[in-house]
Design an enzyme around this catalytic site. Structure first.
Site, PDB file in Angstrom:
ATOM      1  N   ASP A  90      39.659  33.776  31.083  1.00 39.63           N
ATOM      2  CA  ASP A  90      38.946  34.133  32.301  1.00 39.63           C
ATOM      3  C   ASP A  90      39.555  35.387  32.923  1.00 39.63           C
ATOM      4  O   ASP A  90      40.728  35.719  32.681  1.00 39.63           O
ATOM      5  CB  ASP A  90      39.007  32.986  33.311  1.00 39.63           C
ATOM      6  CG  ASP A  90      38.297  31.735  32.812  1.00 39.63           C
ATOM      7  OD1 ASP A  90      37.392  31.865  31.971  1.00 39.63           O
ATOM      8  OD2 ASP A  90      38.662  30.635  33.274  1.00 39.63           O
ATOM      9  N   LYS A  91      38.786  36.054  33.747  1.00 37.29           N
ATOM     10  CA  LYS A  91      39.213  37.306  34.358  1.00 37.29           C
ATOM     11  C   LYS A  91      40.609  37.211  34.974  1.00 37.29           C
ATOM     12  O   LYS A  91      41.454  38.084  34.766  1.00 37.29           O
ATOM     13  CB  LYS A  91      38.197  37.708  35.441  1.00 37.29           C
ATOM     14  CG  LYS A  91      38.601  38.934  36.253  1.00 37.29           C
ATOM     15  CD  LYS A  91      37.575  39.231  37.340  1.00 37.29           C
ATOM     16  CE  LYS A  91      38.015  40.403  38.201  1.00 37.29           C
ATOM     17  NZ  LYS A  91      37.033  40.682  39.291  1.00 37.29           N
TER      18      LYS A  91
END
Length: 324
Positions: free
Chosen positions: A139-140
């Site tokens: 995820d970011k």
């Protein structure tokens, strides 16, 4: 940019009667069955000199199969000079320690400035590899280790290893609440039925399994080590939220920050300013797709999680009788 592929082999007795696509996948394991089927359908495969565009065609002992195909660019994204923390690199794979804030793949709201854009700049030729060699994502705002394939052959092997659960991925996380012991979450995951940007435990979803163990207990939190058996979107975040132990700082599944009672101003400041999920991919182990050597890497816990851990430790020492 293109790359010519020229492959040739003879059908053996044990392969007689098999489908053409199955046989080619066995003969040329460096390429995925999906890609081989595409080559058959577009006329890039011949049997004894005659074009065969039927994946289901049966093969016979002694036949000579030839694949003459062209790899073309798989992405239209642009190369961008973005700093990468490279842990390991050779002609076949690249291992990076991803920083928080770096999106892995372009998407809605992130058309560039992603890891994919950085890879296109760093590895000329990787545009021929599907998804620029990305075989799994973080995820970011999750930090830590990722492996990237620099060739089509390496990607085929890594994707197969990932599907066969032959790649070890371990994470460190800090969650709300006090966990007494470790365990396993074996719950399917899919899109949330009403919040389409969220994932959730959905019993018609895809199988997902997360193992976890307690690494350190705090007054009202727990530091965990986790290992994935599968790799669903937001898997650790969803599974821990399902248990009622959301990750500290998780803006999607954790809601508003909830510091313990009677904390110092210093702790409150550290806790409230931790603005991402406390999740780090700390260890990665795999068999190298070319040499088959077992390789392992570890990425130090990032500074923001180190500071948070120290603050939780100090809070626990200051409130020994309040441990949940």
């Amino acid at each position: 940019m293109t790359q010519e592929i020229n492959l040739k082999s003879e059908i053996t007795a044990t392969q007689t009667g098999q489908r053409l696509d199955q046989t080619l996948a066995d003969l040329f394991p460096d390429y995925s069955r999906t890609r081989i089927k595409e080559w058959i359908l577009d006329g890039s495969v011949t049997i004894d000199g005659d074009v065969s565009n039927k994946p289901r065609e049966k093969v016979l002992e002694g036949q000579i199969v030839v694949v003459g195909a062209t790899l073309v660019e798989e992405t239209t994204a642009k190369a961008q000079a973005i700093d990468l923390n490279i842990v390991y690199e050779d002609d076949h794979i690249l291992v990076i320690n991803k920083q928080a804030g770096l999106v892995v793949h372009p998407g809605a709201g992130n058309s560039d400035g992603t890891l994919l854009n950085a890879l296109l700049h760093h590895c000329p030729g990787i545009e021929l590899v599907p998804r620029a060699g990305i075989v799994h994502r973080l995820d970011k705002d999750t930090t830590g280790l990722m492996v990237v394939a620099k060739t089509v052959e390496a990607q085929t092997h890594l994707v197969s290893a990932l599907q066969a659960r032959e790649i070890t991925r371990e994470y460190e996380a800090i969650v709300l609440g006090s966990l007494i012991s470790g365990g396993t979450v074996d719950e399917p995951i899919d899109r949330h039925p009403t919040k389409r940007t969220h994932m959730a435990v959905v019993y018609s979803g895809k199988p997902a399994m997360t193992h976890f163990r307690v690494a350190e207990k705090f007054r009202a939190h727990t530091r965990l080590r986790l290992r994935l058996e599968s790799g669903r979107t937001h898997q650790i975040r969803v599974h821990m939220a399902h248990l009622g132990h959301t990750l500290v700082g998780d803006p999607v599944y954790g809601g508003r920050p909830r510091p313990p009672k009677a904390v110092t101003p210093e702790f409150f400041d550290v806790y409230m300013n931790f603005k991402r999920q406390a999740l780090h991919a700390i260890r990665l182990e795999l068999a190298h797709p070319y040499t088959c050597e077992i390789m392992s890497w570890q990425a130090p816990v990032p500074e923001d999680m180190v500071i948070l851990t120290k603050a939780l430790r100090k809070d626990t020492e200051d409130n020994p009788s309040s441990i949940l």
